[in-house]
Design a protein around this motif. Structure first.
Motif, PDB file in Angstrom:
ATOM      1  N   ASP A  74       0.823  -1.210   0.000  1.00  0.00           N
ATOM      2  CA  ASP A  74       0.000   0.000   0.000  1.00  0.00           C
ATOM      3  C   ASP A  74       0.854   1.255   0.000  1.00  0.00           C
ATOM      4  O   ASP A  74       0.588   2.211  -0.738  1.00  0.00           O
ATOM      5  CB  ASP A  74      -0.931   0.023   1.220  1.00  0.00           C
ATOM      6  N   LEU A  75       1.890   1.262   0.846  1.00  0.00           N
ATOM      7  CA  LEU A  75       2.775   2.431   0.897  1.00  0.00           C
ATOM      8  C   LEU A  75       3.529   2.590  -0.414  1.00  0.00           C
ATOM      9  O   LEU A  75       3.682   3.703  -0.917  1.00  0.00           O
ATOM     10  CB  LEU A  75       3.753   2.306   2.059  1.00  0.00           C
ATOM     11  N   GLN A  76       3.985   1.482  -0.984  1.00  0.00           N
ATOM     12  CA  GLN A  76       4.724   1.557  -2.247  1.00  0.00           C
ATOM     13  C   GLN A  76       3.833   2.080  -3.365  1.00  0.00           C
ATOM     14  O   GLN A  76       4.263   2.875  -4.190  1.00  0.00           O
ATOM     15  CB  GLN A  76       5.292   0.178  -2.624  1.00  0.00           C
ATOM     16  N   GLU A  77       2.578   1.648  -3.367  1.00  0.00           N
ATOM     17  CA  GLU A  77       1.634   2.128  -4.380  1.00  0.00           C
ATOM     18  C   GLU A  77       1.412   3.638  -4.254  1.00  0.00           C
ATOM     19  O   GLU A  77       1.392   4.361  -5.250  1.00  0.00           O
ATOM     20  CB  GLU A  77       0.305   1.391  -4.235  1.00  0.00           C
ATOM     21  N   SER A  78       1.285   4.133  -3.021  1.00  0.00           N
ATOM     22  CA  SER A  78       1.104   5.569  -2.807  1.00  0.00           C
ATOM     23  C   SER A  78       2.335   6.342  -3.264  1.00  0.00           C
ATOM     24  O   SER A  78       2.216   7.392  -3.907  1.00  0.00           O
ATOM     25  CB  SER A  78       0.821   5.865  -1.331  1.00  0.00           C
ATOM     26  N   VAL A  79       3.508   5.835  -2.919  1.00  0.00           N
ATOM     27  CA  VAL A  79       4.749   6.508  -3.327  1.00  0.00           C
ATOM     28  C   VAL A  79       4.863   6.527  -4.845  1.00  0.00           C
ATOM     29  O   VAL A  79       5.216   7.561  -5.439  1.00  0.00           O
ATOM     30  CB  VAL A  79       5.974   5.827  -2.676  1.00  0.00           C
TER      31      VAL A  79
END
Length: 105
Positions: A74-79
């Motif tokens: 999820d964090l990687q997708e946001s970044v």
């Protein structure tokens, strides 16, 4: 709204407004209802967009705290989404012509 509620409203509206003004009042009411509905939809879309931006911002903060390494999906997708948005803005800015002021003296 059920059938009997509609009948009661029609009878009361006919008594209060009269049979001549009732059709125009109904048209105004439906137009106001549509405008209100559109306003609510626009407001809802704006709130959803603000919540999405806030979530992206929070995810970016978490990613920065983790040193941008070993991020959850999820964090990687946001970044990645924020990185692509930044690249898109930079590309648009680099392609747009820059107006330079002229000195007319």
């Amino acid at each position: 709204m059920g059938f009997w509620e509609f009948i009661v409203i029609a009878v009361v509206g006919t008594i209060v407004l009269g049979p001549d003004k009732l059709p125009s009042a109904i048209r105004r009411f439906t137009k106001m209802k549509q405008q209100f509905s559109q306003m609510v939809q626009g407001l809802s879309a704006e709130v959803n967009e603000q919540l999405r931006v806030h979530e992206l911002h929070e995810n970016l903060k978490k990613a920065e705290q983790l040193g941008m390494e070993n991020l959850s999906p999820d964090l990687q997708e946001s970044v990645d989404e924020l990185t692509n948005a930044a690249k898109s803005v930079q590309k648009t800015l680099s392609e747009s012509p820059v107006d330079t002021p002229k000195n007319d003296k």
